[in-house]
Write an enzyme that holds these catalytic residues in place. Structure first.
Site, short mmCIF file in Angstrom:
data_model
loop_
_atom_site.label_atom_id
_atom_site.label_comp_id
_atom_site.label_asym_id
_atom_site.label_seq_id
_atom_site.Cartn_x
_atom_site.Cartn_y
_atom_site.Cartn_z
N ASN A 141 -6.44 5.59 7.52
CA ASN A 141 -5.17 5.01 7.08
C ASN A 141 -4.17 5.22 8.20
OD1 ASN A 141 -2.80 4.24 5.92
ND2 ASN A 141 -2.73 5.86 4.37
N TRP A 142 -3.92 4.15 8.93
CA TRP A 142 -3.04 4.27 10.10
C TRP A 142 -1.56 4.31 9.74
CZ3 TRP A 142 -5.53 0.49 14.24
CH2 TRP A 142 -6.69 1.10 14.75
N LYS A 143 -1.24 4.05 8.47
CA LYS A 143 0.17 4.05 8.04
C LYS A 143 0.98 3.13 8.97
CE LYS A 143 -0.68 8.51 5.97
NZ LYS A 143 -0.17 9.77 5.46
N HIS B 235 -1.06 4.63 -2.79
CA HIS B 235 -0.90 5.80 -1.92
C HIS B 235 0.36 6.56 -2.33
CE1 HIS B 235 -0.17 8.24 1.63
NE2 HIS B 235 -1.45 8.08 1.91
N GLU C 285 2.69 7.75 -0.70
CA GLU C 285 3.91 7.29 -0.01
C GLU C 285 4.47 6.04 -0.69
OE1 GLU C 285 2.20 7.31 3.92
OE2 GLU C 285 2.07 9.49 3.79
N GLU D 225 -5.79 12.68 -3.06
CA GLU D 225 -4.91 13.14 -1.98
C GLU D 225 -3.81 14.01 -2.57
OE1 GLU D 225 -5.28 10.34 1.66
OE2 GLU D 225 -3.64 9.63 0.42
N GLY E 246 -0.14 15.14 5.73
CA GLY E 246 0.70 15.24 6.92
C GLY E 246 1.32 16.61 7.12
N SER F 61 -4.61 16.03 5.57
CA SER F 61 -4.84 16.90 6.73
C SER F 61 -6.33 17.12 7.03
CB SER F 61 -4.11 18.24 6.56
OG SER F 61 -2.71 18.03 6.48
N GLY G 231 -5.42 10.26 7.72
CA GLY G 231 -4.19 9.77 8.33
C GLY G 231 -4.15 10.10 9.81
N GLY G 232 -3.37 11.13 10.15
CA GLY G 232 -3.10 11.49 11.54
C GLY G 232 -4.32 11.54 12.45
P1 13P Z 1 -2.97 13.02 6.97
O1 13P Z 1 -4.47 12.99 7.28
O2 13P Z 1 -2.13 12.69 8.15
O3 13P Z 1 -2.60 14.28 6.25
O4 13P Z 1 -2.71 11.81 5.92
C1 13P Z 1 -3.49 11.73 4.79
C2 13P Z 1 -3.25 10.44 4.12
O5 13P Z 1 -2.19 10.22 3.54
C3 13P Z 1 -4.27 9.41 4.19
O6 13P Z 1 -4.02 8.35 3.32
#
Ligand code: 13P
Length: 260
Positions: free
Chosen positions: A12-14, A98, A100, A170, A176, A216, A237-238
């Site tokens: 998930n590149w956001k 998600h 967010e 999640e 994050g 994470s 994510g990251g």
């Molecule tokens: P991180 O891996 O950056 O914690 O993000 C997780 C996430 O929200 C994936 O959808």
């Protein structure tokens, strides 16, 4: 004994990477990935990067996901994108609900459910995200929250469609923050989610539904998390923004799933 489900690792590149950065990522990632077996690999770039991502993924094992969509097919919804638009760009999966989207954009369980229904009606596979906040966990409400999000999110979804749905657990406090759930915390939540699926459907259906962990995830914790009985891959994510670390997570997932 390996698990009865193929793991699925999704990036998930956001709101990161431009179309040209997307192309650069694929140019380094695909040769490294090769024809790795035993895992589904998915990348969810921002909307403007979908054409570049689809073009580069081509005949590779990588499938493309969108990070969101609107439940209606078309209409006066400024700034929104529909399922049929995504299908035309060779999108296969769509991330729905998600945390967010839930917290920053006020998405309700009912609205999220409409998207899940539309995704299935449009031949897109939803990756439905659920998870508790730290306050909810500390107050002892984790099971209530997960049960509510699952029951509402999957309303009207039959067993066949549920099997085609990917769930992503999640915990909001792990996203994050560098604070990963321990393997035991992840397994406990995943086993609980599977028990709710069993009550919504039946044991055979619940056994076939894939549940990703997200929050994470890094190359150094992927193997232990993935070795848990009910963890079927990751939503990253990251660590998915860099091809080397994303590949290491995929590799660790395949290895520990084979050994698990
Ligand atoms: P991180 O891996 O950056 O914690 O993000 C997780 C996430 O929200 C994936 O959808």
């Amino acid at each position: 004994m390996s698990k009865p489900r193929k793991p699925i690792v999704a990036a998930n590149w956001k709101m990161f990477k431009t179309p040209s950065e997307t192309a650069d990522f694929f140019r380094t990632f695909l040769p490294v990935l090769g024809t790795l077996d035993g895992v589904d690999v998915v990348i969810a770039p921002p909307f403007p990067c979908l054409p570049a991502a689809s073009e580069h993924a081509g005949k590779s094992i990588v499938r493309i996901a969108a990070q969101n969509m609107h439940p209606e097919a078309s209409g006066a919804f400024t700034g929104e994108v529909s399922a049929i638009m995504l299908r035309e760009l060779y999108v296969t999966y769509v991330i729905i609900g998600h945390s967010e989207r839930r917290t920053l954009f006020g998405e309700s369980d009912a609205f999220i459910n409409r998207k899940v229904l539309t995704a299935h009606a449009s031949n897109l596979r939803p990756i439905l995200c659920i998870g508790e906040t730290l306050e909810e966990r500390d107050a002892g409400h984790i099971h209530d929250v997960l049960r509510r999000q699952l029951t509402a999110g999957l309303a009207g979804i039959n067993a066949e469609q549920a099997i085609e749905t990917v769930l992503a657990y999640e915990p909001v406090w792990a996203i994050g923050t560098g604070r990963t759930a321990t393997a035991a915390q992840a397994q406990e939540a995943h086993a609980f989610i599977r028990s709710v699926l069993e009550s919504l459907y039946d044991a055979a259906t619940a056994r076939r539904i894939r549940i990703q962990y997200g929050g994470s995830v890094k190359p150094n914790n992927a193997a232990e998390l993935s070795a848990q009985a009910d963890v079927d891959g990751f939503l990253v994510g990251g660590a998915s923004l860099e091809s080397g670390s994303f590949y290491e997570i995929i590799r660790a997932t395949v290895h520990s799933s084979l050994e698990g």
